[in-house]
Design an enzyme around this catalytic site. Structure first.
Site, PDB file in Angstrom:
ATOM      1  N   ASP A   1       0.824  -1.200   0.000  1.00  0.00           N
ATOM      2  CA  ASP A   1       0.000   0.000   0.000  1.00  0.00           C
ATOM      3  C   ASP A   1       0.865   1.259   0.000  1.00  0.00           C
ATOM      4  OD1 ASP A   1      -2.757   1.224   0.486  1.00  0.00           O
ATOM      5  OD2 ASP A   1      -1.623   2.039   2.178  1.00  0.00           O
TER       6      ASP A   1
ATOM      7  N   GLU B   1      13.807 -15.606  -1.087  1.00  0.00           N
ATOM      8  CA  GLU B   1      14.119 -16.751  -0.228  1.00  0.00           C
ATOM      9  C   GLU B   1      13.091 -17.869  -0.399  1.00  0.00           C
ATOM     10  OE1 GLU B   1      14.177 -15.307   3.756  1.00  0.00           O
ATOM     11  OE2 GLU B   1      15.791 -13.849   3.400  1.00  0.00           O
TER      12      GLU B   1
END
Length: 505
Positions: free
Chosen positions: A191, A222
């Site tokens: 956002d 990852e």
């Protein structure tokens, strides 16, 4: 689904409070959403993006987050959120959740600690003297606390801005990303992504924000097939593209297209600019017609001015909804045919209009209060969905309890139940288009066709041709083998005004 599923995905936006109510309290929740997963699977979407579901005082509809590691009790529980992600995955649907890194909530543990202990205030922007910044929601961007200092909130006073100069903030959000990736979330929607870093004179799109997203990208990498999606409102497309470099965000919302008027030259220019901007960094475009912050597309496209501007919302402006509905159908086929990903805001597939006449005492958007009751705000596009029946609450939840915002009685013609068996309905159009899109569209490129200045026409990699007539007169279709889908009836083989068609060569 491939590890680059996001490059051509159809993503459905769920505003949880207004999607489906599972317990009859009038507020949408995870139980309601889980019960409607088969509907979303049948609709044909690849992923769901949910607005914030975290514990929150709801000063701004949940964008004032008090705790990132739990779920708002009104919506359900953390365990239920985990179960929802698992159930969506079983249906082949990815899940993208909302993260709000620009600000917190005054109810958060960090902010409450800061109020009690000045030594803890460096996680936020506390100052002895405020500057003259104004809130995006209206009014001053600073609020004074009891001991005389002021804190910054670019939005509502219930949303204190984080200080990203503090390493605690960086570590906190790295941990939050891993918390949700570990629970199966496939992506993070960010956002107000361009606002995080502040200087003495500015708070938008400062260079330091890119270091933040490079570190977030390393966290996402990852894990397998995890993505970052930015909410980036920037008019400068060159600066916009910097957020999409290979070591930053995977995609970002294309607000240039959303804000574009329903005019052929403007739309073609927006599409061409979007394609060039994204090609420069190897990122896929996204195509967005509406969301939880913007007047619904059926209403916008029926107005005399069909463009969109947050600063000039034109709330309540007269709209020819029949014209807007016809254009919205054509726009849906246009957006879904373009290269890249597409977002569908809940209710868009039902052709819902904006609800402009909500009673003032029921409005909850902070824009309404912060503007001194001069800007109605965004509640009109957040009215709960109509599912079935001839009268409110239209199957929104069990029983006859009133939803948190009232639905117009005339929505009885627009319920899922009313449209499901109608071959000419908006819902049928979306279901058909999304099914065809899975096989023939998505990521790739296009080749423009010249059918005149009032027509947008292009052929995709698969051979599918999209033609949209934005002129006043019918136009002849290019040579083709078959009509796959049309937003409205052809007239003697010609494409009428404000109509789109998909063809095979």
């Amino acid at each position: 689904m491939s590890d680059t599923w996001w490059r051509g995905a159809a993503i459905y936006q769920v505003y949880l409070r207004s999607f489906a109510d599972g317990n009859g309290d009038g507020v949408g929740d995870l139980a309601g959403l889980r019960s409607r997963l088969p509907y979303l699977s049948d609709l044909g979407v690849n992923a769901i993006w949910l607005n914030p579901w975290y514990p929150s005082p709801m000063a701004d509809g949940g964008y004032d987050v008090a705790d990132y590691r739990d779920v708002e009790p009104v919506f359900g529980t953390l365990q239920e959120a985990e179960t929802f992600i698992e159930e969506a995955h079983e249906l082949g649907i990815k899940i993208i959740i909302d993260v709000v890194p620009n600000h917190s909530s005054t109810a958060s543990a960090w902010f409450q600690e800061a109020l009690k202990d000045r030594s803890k205030r460096d996680r936020f922007w506390f100052r002895d003297e405020p500057n003259g910044w104004r809130s995006i929601f209206g009014g001053p961007a600073w609020t004074q606390v009891e001991d005389g200092q002021w804190y910054l909130h670019l939005f509502d006073p219930g949303q204190p801005d984080f200080n990203w100069d503090n390493p605690d903030v960086h570590q906190e959000f790295h941990d939050v990303l891993r918390f949700w990736f570990d629970r199966g979330a496939d992506g993070i929607r960010i956002d107000s992504a361009a606002l995080l870093v502040k200087s003495a004179t500015s708070f938008e799109d400062l260079d330091g924000v890119h270091d933040i997203y490079r570190s977030w990208r390393r966290v996402a990498d990852e894990y397998d097939e995890r993505i970052l999606v930015g909410e980036v409102w920037l008019p400068d497309q060159e600066r916009f593209a910097r957020y999409l470099r290979p070591d930053e965000l995977h995609t970002a919302f294309n607000f240039d297209f959303l804000a574009c008027p329903w005019e052929p030259a403007a739309l073609r220019a927006s599409i061409s600019l979007t394609l060039a901007t994204h090609a420069s960094v190897g990122a896929p475009p996204t195509w967005v017609l509406s969301n939880h912050d913007v007047a619904r597309v059926v209403t916008r496209y029926g107005r005399a001015d069909t463009s969109w501007d947050h600063g000039a919302r034109r709330d309540g402006a007269p709209s020819d909804l029949e014209l807007g509905h016809r254009r919205a159908r054509a726009a849906a086929l246009l957006a879904m045919a373009l290269p890249g990903g597409v977002y569908v805001y809940q209710g868009e597939e039902l052709g819902l209009p904006e609800v402009d006449d909500l009673p003032d005492h029921l409005r909850q958007d902070p824009m309404w209060t912060r503007s001194g009751h001069t800007v109605p705000g965004r509640d009109g596009c957040r009215v709960p969905l109509p599912w079935a029946g001839d009268a409110p609450p239209f199957g929104f939840g069990p029983g006859a309890g009133e939803p948190w915002l009232p639905q117009p009685p005339e929505w009885k013609e627009l319920t899922v139940e009313a449209q499901a068996g109608d071959p000419g309905s908006m819902l049928t159009l979306y279901r058909t288009a999304l099914r065809l899109r899975r096989d023939r569209l998505g990521d790739g490129s296009l080749t423009w066709l010249d059918l005149g200045p009032e027509v947008l026409a292009f052929t995709r990699d698969s051979g599918l041709t999209c033609v949209v007539n934005l002129g006043a007169e019918p136009v002849r279709l290019p040579p083709h083998e078959a009509v796959l889908l049309q937003s409205g009836s052809l007239v003697d083989g010609s494409l009428p005004s404000d109509t789109a068609v998909w063809l095979t060569a």
